[in-house]
Enzyme design. Structure first.
Site, PDB file in Angstrom:
ATOM      1  N   ARG A   1     -13.186 -18.333 -51.387  1.00 30.39           N
ATOM      2  CA  ARG A   1     -14.086 -18.097 -50.261  1.00 30.39           C
ATOM      3  C   ARG A   1     -15.136 -19.188 -50.120  1.00 30.39           C
ATOM      4  O   ARG A   1     -15.546 -19.539 -49.008  1.00 30.39           O
ATOM      5  CB  ARG A   1     -14.786 -16.735 -50.412  1.00 30.39           C
ATOM      6  CG  ARG A   1     -15.869 -16.488 -49.367  1.00 30.39           C
ATOM      7  CD  ARG A   1     -16.445 -15.090 -49.473  1.00 30.39           C
ATOM      8  NE  ARG A   1     -16.952 -14.765 -50.786  1.00 30.39           N
ATOM      9  CZ  ARG A   1     -18.113 -15.206 -51.280  1.00 30.39           C
ATOM     10  NH1 ARG A   1     -18.870 -16.026 -50.587  1.00 30.39           N
ATOM     11  NH2 ARG A   1     -18.502 -14.816 -52.482  1.00 30.39           N
TER      12      ARG A   1
ATOM     13  N   TYR B   1     -24.325 -19.732 -23.953  1.00 34.06           N
ATOM     14  CA  TYR B   1     -23.056 -19.012 -24.118  1.00 34.06           C
ATOM     15  C   TYR B   1     -23.342 -17.519 -24.242  1.00 34.06           C
ATOM     16  O   TYR B   1     -24.178 -17.097 -25.047  1.00 34.06           O
ATOM     17  CB  TYR B   1     -22.400 -19.570 -25.379  1.00 34.06           C
ATOM     18  CG  TYR B   1     -21.153 -18.951 -25.912  1.00 34.06           C
ATOM     19  CD1 TYR B   1     -19.996 -18.874 -25.152  1.00 34.06           C
ATOM     20  CD2 TYR B   1     -21.121 -18.511 -27.235  1.00 34.06           C
ATOM     21  CE1 TYR B   1     -18.837 -18.338 -25.692  1.00 34.06           C
ATOM     22  CE2 TYR B   1     -19.963 -17.981 -27.784  1.00 34.06           C
ATOM     23  CZ  TYR B   1     -18.823 -17.891 -26.999  1.00 34.06           C
ATOM     24  OH  TYR B   1     -17.683 -17.366 -27.540  1.00 34.06           O
TER      25      TYR B   1
ATOM     26  N   ASP C   1     -25.960 -26.172 -29.621  1.00 32.16           N
ATOM     27  CA  ASP C   1     -24.526 -25.955 -29.443  1.00 32.16           C
ATOM     28  C   ASP C   1     -23.983 -27.200 -28.746  1.00 32.16           C
ATOM     29  O   ASP C   1     -24.261 -27.448 -27.581  1.00 32.16           O
ATOM     30  CB  ASP C   1     -24.287 -24.707 -28.596  1.00 32.16           C
ATOM     31  CG  ASP C   1     -22.808 -24.332 -28.509  1.00 32.16           C
ATOM     32  OD1 ASP C   1     -21.967 -25.256 -28.533  1.00 32.16           O
ATOM     33  OD2 ASP C   1     -22.499 -23.139 -28.376  1.00 32.16           O
TER      34      ASP C   1
ATOM     35  N   LYS D   1     -12.388 -25.124 -29.773  1.00 31.81           N
ATOM     36  CA  LYS D   1     -12.216 -25.831 -28.505  1.00 31.81           C
ATOM     37  C   LYS D   1     -11.606 -27.215 -28.747  1.00 31.81           C
ATOM     38  O   LYS D   1     -10.426 -27.330 -29.067  1.00 31.81           O
ATOM     39  CB  LYS D   1     -13.546 -25.928 -27.775  1.00 31.81           C
ATOM     40  CG  LYS D   1     -14.325 -24.615 -27.660  1.00 31.81           C
ATOM     41  CD  LYS D   1     -13.609 -23.543 -26.878  1.00 31.81           C
ATOM     42  CE  LYS D   1     -14.538 -22.432 -26.421  1.00 31.81           C
ATOM     43  NZ  LYS D   1     -14.844 -21.385 -27.384  1.00 31.81           N
TER      44      LYS D   1
END
Length: 394
Positions: A60, A113, A185, A210
């Site tokens: 992890r 967003y 962002d 993206k």
């Protein structure tokens, strides 16, 4: 750069996108890092286990696959470190939580967003953190909104759907003067077309789903930090249990290698379609920062190195039925959320319901387009047929 050979001169970001994070001769000469799948990592001795004295301790926390992509993104974006997350939204939430506590106040850009807004309005408020939304065009005027308990300023430029360009350097100067964290962002421009740390940003967030992944086949996020922010984000990632998937990380690395070529095509094709749309009688305006008609075009030209394939279109007044007729019959433009892949997409949107600091009043229905890697003439023909359907419906 690849650890196999040390460069005697600095390379351009496009070159680093190809070479960073790779060490072929550590992997029997294979040019791509292998995919490490696993949870348990064995220690050779009790002493090493107690001291966590080895590069990897648990699946992890990190694997060689994850480290390869983290190192590559940090190198390309010009940051000190990068932490990967399972999605862009998780990158946003982890980055904010890294710096706030109960009683704090943050400043959030009004065109952000939508999931980021929901995170602030529904989760942060339950944790005792207050959010004030601000006009994306505020620039240095943001100083007037800062309170004694303000902890960070969050930016997104251009903004989601309405594509206002923020004056990031002006906001960064205020953030430094007031000892605030500045988060951004940076998904629209990617690490190639906006250099956040050169403009005073502390933390750059990417929805790597993206443009970095680039093929609409994996969810991934990235948080890149300067030196002073790195320890806070690393601690938040660990305490929140944030962990990207092995396969998704590999797909992100694969996509990164072709990012410069793909993004250049998105830039060219997107701008060509945007200019054509400006000439259409059905269009009131096109929301593309690289167009000379965009209100913040000069800011974009000053700070950005290119444009992506994502932009908005405001139509002249027309019925919802006409818009549906236009969109439902499109052959090459899919209707779906996300963007940044090889495929062209379009969605209708209405930002009026989720703006609180500013008044968004478009002339008519609004669309968000992502221009993919198809032939521009084919995309134009598809949209032209759509306009014919729109006009026929009225």
């Amino acid at each position: 750069m690849s650890s196999d050979k040390k460069s005697s001169r600095p390379h351009a970001p496009a070159t680093r996108a190809v070479h960073s994070g790779r060490a072929p001769h550590d992997n029997f000469g294979f040019v791509n890092p292998p995919v490490y799948r696993g949870s348990t990592v064995l220690f050779p001795t009790v002493e090493k286990l107690w001291n966590r004295d080895q590069a990897y301790t648990y699946g992890r926390t990190c694997t060689p696959t994850v480290k390869s992509l983290q190192d590559a993104i940090a190198d390309i974006e010009g940051g000190a470190t990068t932490e990967l997350t399972a999605s862009g939204y998780q990158a946003v939430s982890t980055a904010i939580l890294a710096f706030v506590k109960a009683g704090d106040h943050i400043l959030m850009v009004d065109n952000v967003y939508q999931p980021t807004r929901k995170f602030c309005d529904y989760l942060l408020v339950r944790l005792g953190v207050e959010t004030t939304y601000y006009d994306p065009l505020i620039g240095a005027g943001i100083a007037d909104l800062i309170r004694p308990n303000t902890r960070l300023i969050f930016t997104e430029s251009p903004g989601s759907q309405t594509f206002e360009v923020q004056d990031i350097p002006a906001i960064a100067r205020i953030a430094r003067e007031r000892d605030l964290w500045l988060l951004m962002d940076n998904t629209w421009a990617s690490p190639l077309y906006f250099r956040p740390f050169e403009h005073g940003v502390d933390v750059s967030i990417q929805a790597a789903t993206k443009y970095i992944v680039g093929h609409a086949d994996a969810m991934l996020g990235a948080i890149t930090c300067n030196e002073r922010a790195a320890k806070y984000v690393a601690m938040a990632k660990d305490q929140l249990g944030v962990c990207p998937g092995s396969e998704e990380t590999y797909l992100g690395m694969r996509g990164l290698r072709t990012l410069p070529t793909r993004l250049a095509q998105h830039h060219r094709a997107g701008l060509e379609i945007a200019r054509w749309l400006e000439s259409r009688p059905e269009v009131a305006r096109v929301l593309h920062p690289a167009l000379e008609s965009h209100p913040q075009h000069e800011l974009w030209k000053r700070d950005f190195l290119g444009a992506s394939g994502l932009f908005g279109v405001v139509l002249k007044p027309v019925s919802d039925k006409a818009v549906a007729a236009m969109l439902d019959g499109l052959e090459l433009f899919g209707m779906g959320f996300s963007w940044g892949g090889y495929e062209s997409l379009v969605i209708p949107f209405d930002a009026r319901s989720y703006r609180t600091a500013t008044n968004w009043q478009p002339e008519g229905p609004t669309l968000r387009l992502h221009i993919g890697l198809e032939d521009v003439n084919d995309l134009r023909a598809d949209l032209e047929a759509g306009f014919e359907r729109l006009n026929a419906t009225g």
